[in-house]
Design an enzyme around this catalytic site. Sequence first.
Site, PDB file in Angstrom:
ATOM      1  N   LYS A 283      -1.482 -14.670  22.700  1.00  0.00           N
ATOM      2  CA  LYS A 283      -1.129 -13.393  22.084  1.00  0.00           C
ATOM      3  C   LYS A 283      -2.311 -12.875  21.279  1.00  0.00           C
ATOM      4  CE  LYS A 283       1.960 -11.155  18.744  1.00  0.00           C
ATOM      5  NZ  LYS A 283       3.129 -11.273  17.843  1.00  0.00           N
TER       6      LYS A 283
ATOM      7  N   GLU B 264       7.844  -6.467   6.257  1.00  0.00           N
ATOM      8  CA  GLU B 264       7.715  -7.897   6.549  1.00  0.00           C
ATOM      9  C   GLU B 264       7.294  -8.718   5.337  1.00  0.00           C
ATOM     10  OE1 GLU B 264       5.704 -10.864   9.889  1.00  0.00           O
ATOM     11  OE2 GLU B 264       5.271  -8.719   9.918  1.00  0.00           O
TER      12      GLU B 264
ATOM     13  N   GLY C 259       8.201  -8.325  17.766  1.00  0.00           N
ATOM     14  CA  GLY C 259       9.059  -7.672  18.734  1.00  0.00           C
ATOM     15  C   GLY C 259       9.630  -6.422  18.112  1.00  0.00           C
TER      16      GLY C 259
ATOM     17  N   GLU D  44       7.566 -13.159  22.343  1.00  0.00           N
ATOM     18  CA  GLU D  44       6.592 -12.798  21.299  1.00  0.00           C
ATOM     19  C   GLU D  44       7.094 -13.253  19.932  1.00  0.00           C
ATOM     20  OE1 GLU D  44       4.621  -8.792  19.262  1.00  0.00           O
ATOM     21  OE2 GLU D  44       5.670  -8.617  21.169  1.00  0.00           O
TER      22      GLU D  44
ATOM     23  N   ARG E  97       2.191  -0.919   7.850  1.00  0.00           N
ATOM     24  CA  ARG E  97       2.763   0.413   7.564  1.00  0.00           C
ATOM     25  C   ARG E  97       2.100   0.976   6.322  1.00  0.00           C
ATOM     26  NH1 ARG E  97       4.464  -2.087  11.203  1.00  0.00           N
ATOM     27  NH2 ARG E  97       6.617  -2.168  11.988  1.00  0.00           N
TER      28      ARG E  97
ATOM     29  N   GLY F 145      -0.590  -1.595  14.430  1.00  0.00           N
ATOM     30  CA  GLY F 145      -0.969  -2.567  15.451  1.00  0.00           C
ATOM     31  C   GLY F 145       0.197  -2.916  16.345  1.00  0.00           C
TER      32      GLY F 145
END
Length: 444
Positions: A168, A240, A257, A284, A391, A405
Amino acid sequence: MSKAGTVAATSALHLLEQYREGTSFFWSSPQHTLLAQGEQIRWSAMEVSEGNTTDSMGAVNVTEQKRNEETQLFINRMEQLMQKARRSGQTKPIVVGAIPFDPIHSSAELFVPEKIQWAEPLSPDARASVEKRPAAVGCEVREEPAGAIFQQSVNNVLLDLNQGNLHKVVLSRTLHVNSQTLVNTHQLLRNLFRDNTHGYTFAVPMTKLSLAKSDITTDKRASVEAEKENQRTYIGASPELLVTRKGSKVRANPLAGSAARSEDPAEDRRRAEALLASAKDRHEHAVVIEAVAEALRPLCKQLSVPTEPSLIQTRTMWHLSTEIHGELADVNTSALELAFALHPTPAICGTPVQAAREAIREQEPFERGLFTGMVGWCDSDGDGEWAVTIRCAEVEGRTLKLFAGAGIVAGSTAEAELAETSAKFGTMLLAMGLDSSVSSMKEE
């Protein structure tokens, strides 16, 4: 913080209105709101360490061992900062600010404040009372890189994935926004606070850049204008949580995701259900959860990791989410140490980490700086909260630089990843008072 430095606050709204660009750090989480004012001690920039090698393009290569050593030095310097604050009279110092994606090559924006105030979190209904107004006027927007170039970078990474070199990679792009007037950073913060009720809203005062000689004037009004133009703030609303520590309790909430939301309720629910069922997105997400759990296990005597992801939502996005809880094996392990044990997660870098870093350096035409780093606070007891710096935007005078991203894994398509970054820009664009589709786009 010493008693003299901690002031009782009436409410989170009161703290929001006391915010002052350039001198205040603002932080709002589901647990509480924090306003830190004044700088008692500022983190000094670190130079790139000697002994690192450079490649043919002049980029610095750092071995994993060297990176671990530098991380420990960073943590030690943070403790020295706390000790210095104690010697100056603070009984329970706190450090606030942001740490970059690559702390070895970019500068952290951290400081010990002179005064802090705490308040309880607000309900969504209470936040709705905040007046929303445009934070920028007459904006022109430019992409970097252009959409077509970003898609080519995604395809380049997909070739590496197919060859088995990577699992990834997270690639990002930026929007450069130029406003006809000074950006109203305070209003931008109000808008983010109002619309992002469940995440981590922040504003970090950045080190001021030196004024050019041509900008120095004896005219008082012009001098004030030049000073405002020179102020820099890193601002955003991250969904997050990287990690939080309170006593021996640890919590992390990695996201991976994503799907853009729809204004149509039926379509919005369909997108959420499709995300939860998507094999590509679940894979992911699983890669990230495995990495986070692997990093926390040696530090915790107990760790609870759900077997299935859940859904969380922001105003613009759906995300797959897993909330991980643990109890520390050693209560002396600080929130900052936990954050560095996790950073960078595959959610913002990729895996294997070193190979993903190299791919990011090759494909992204800009330095990330604070983007995809961590933002938050840590006190001298080791408690703290650190969110992933996404963000977000860097504000300086009349300009903003927005970042977004997307995670590239097997099954990704360049078109879908471009669309995902566009949707993620929506958080900041809407807070600025711009249409999230940005019709007046210019390519780099």
